[in-house]
Design a protein around this motif. Sequence first.
Motif, PDB file in Angstrom:
ATOM      1  N   ALA A  31      16.871  39.705  23.974  1.00 27.10           N
ATOM      2  CA  ALA A  31      15.702  40.227  24.533  1.00 27.10           C
ATOM      3  C   ALA A  31      14.476  39.537  24.133  1.00 27.10           C
ATOM      4  O   ALA A  31      14.498  38.926  22.884  1.00 27.10           O
ATOM      5  N   SER A  32      13.502  39.323  24.717  1.00 27.34           N
ATOM      6  CA  SER A  32      12.463  38.643  24.495  1.00 27.34           C
ATOM      7  C   SER A  32      11.121  39.220  25.087  1.00 27.34           C
ATOM      8  O   SER A  32      11.202  39.704  26.272  1.00 27.34           O
ATOM      9  N   SER A  33      10.042  39.008  24.486  1.00 27.47           N
ATOM     10  CA  SER A  33       8.652  39.628  24.946  1.00 27.47           C
ATOM     11  C   SER A  33       7.522  38.895  24.312  1.00 27.47           C
ATOM     12  O   SER A  33       7.556  38.211  22.935  1.00 27.47           O
ATOM     13  N   ASN A  34       6.543  38.877  24.847  1.00 22.68           N
ATOM     14  CA  ASN A  34       5.259  38.435  24.228  1.00 22.68           C
ATOM     15  C   ASN A  34       4.574  39.641  23.499  1.00 22.68           C
ATOM     16  O   ASN A  34       4.367  40.603  24.135  1.00 22.68           O
ATOM     17  N   TYR A  43       8.724  45.842   9.825  1.00 22.00           N
ATOM     18  CA  TYR A  43      10.155  46.198  10.062  1.00 22.00           C
ATOM     19  C   TYR A  43      10.211  46.499  11.548  1.00 22.00           C
ATOM     20  O   TYR A  43       9.422  46.503  12.279  1.00 22.00           O
ATOM     21  N   LEU A  44      11.522  45.837  11.932  1.00 22.61           N
ATOM     22  CA  LEU A  44      11.767  46.114  13.425  1.00 22.61           C
ATOM     23  C   LEU A  44      12.682  47.117  13.808  1.00 22.61           C
ATOM     24  O   LEU A  44      13.695  47.349  12.941  1.00 22.61           O
ATOM     25  N   PHE A  61       8.762  38.444   8.962  1.00 24.99           N
ATOM     26  CA  PHE A  61       7.896  37.703   9.205  1.00 24.99           C
ATOM     27  C   PHE A  61       7.665  37.653  10.841  1.00 24.99           C
ATOM     28  O   PHE A  61       8.394  36.885  11.465  1.00 24.99           O
ATOM     29  N   VAL A  62       6.544  38.045  11.441  1.00 31.00           N
ATOM     30  CA  VAL A  62       6.180  37.922  12.817  1.00 31.00           C
ATOM     31  C   VAL A  62       5.244  37.054  13.161  1.00 31.00           C
ATOM     32  O   VAL A  62       4.117  37.415  13.222  1.00 31.00           O
ATOM     33  N   SER A  66       9.286  34.498  17.108  1.00 30.34           N
ATOM     34  CA  SER A  66      10.173  34.756  15.926  1.00 30.34           C
ATOM     35  C   SER A  66      11.700  35.346  16.465  1.00 30.34           C
ATOM     36  O   SER A  66      11.590  35.851  17.670  1.00 30.34           O
ATOM     37  N   ILE A  67      12.554  35.085  15.863  1.00 26.16           N
ATOM     38  CA  ILE A  67      13.861  35.398  16.515  1.00 26.16           C
ATOM     39  C   ILE A  67      14.728  36.518  15.234  1.00 26.16           C
ATOM     40  O   ILE A  67      14.532  35.835  14.084  1.00 26.16           O
TER      41      ILE A  67
END
Length: 154
Positions: A31-34, A43-44, A61-62, A66-67
């Motif tokens: 999944a990806s997003s701006n 925290y994710l 760290f974002v 980031s991945i």
Amino acid sequence: TDTIDVELRNQYAPYQVQYSTRMILDHLGYASSNIAVDSGYYYLAIKHRNGIQTWSAEPVFVPSSSIYDFTVASSKAYGNNMKEIANHVWGLFSGDFNLDENIDLLDLAILESYIPYFQYGYFETDINGDGNVDLLDVPMVEQNINDFIFSSHP
């Protein structure tokens, strides 16, 4: 192929949500997003229709790009709170229908109430993903109940 809700939460108590978005998962589970948030450590937190809310093991760290791959190891989740779903592939626990961060008999009752309707399609009570809500979904929920599965986060 599906969606997940992703939250970036403050790294310090009370871990407030700093950003939240719904992301589309592709057929490989990416999944990806701006994300419009200041660079920093967060925290994710991942939420998926009936999955146990799962947090990153540590603040991440974002920056602008980031991945973070939850699928490579159980240790990527806070409290190692994931299940090996294929050889060296980790996923979220399923069966939290009432979204109380605990898979228990209340969730099993919800599942059992849907089975007599012979539902076919995309339903949160279809645990094994075969498109049917039926008795084949029960064993996985029962196992998670017996294993006392609940959300783990700071």
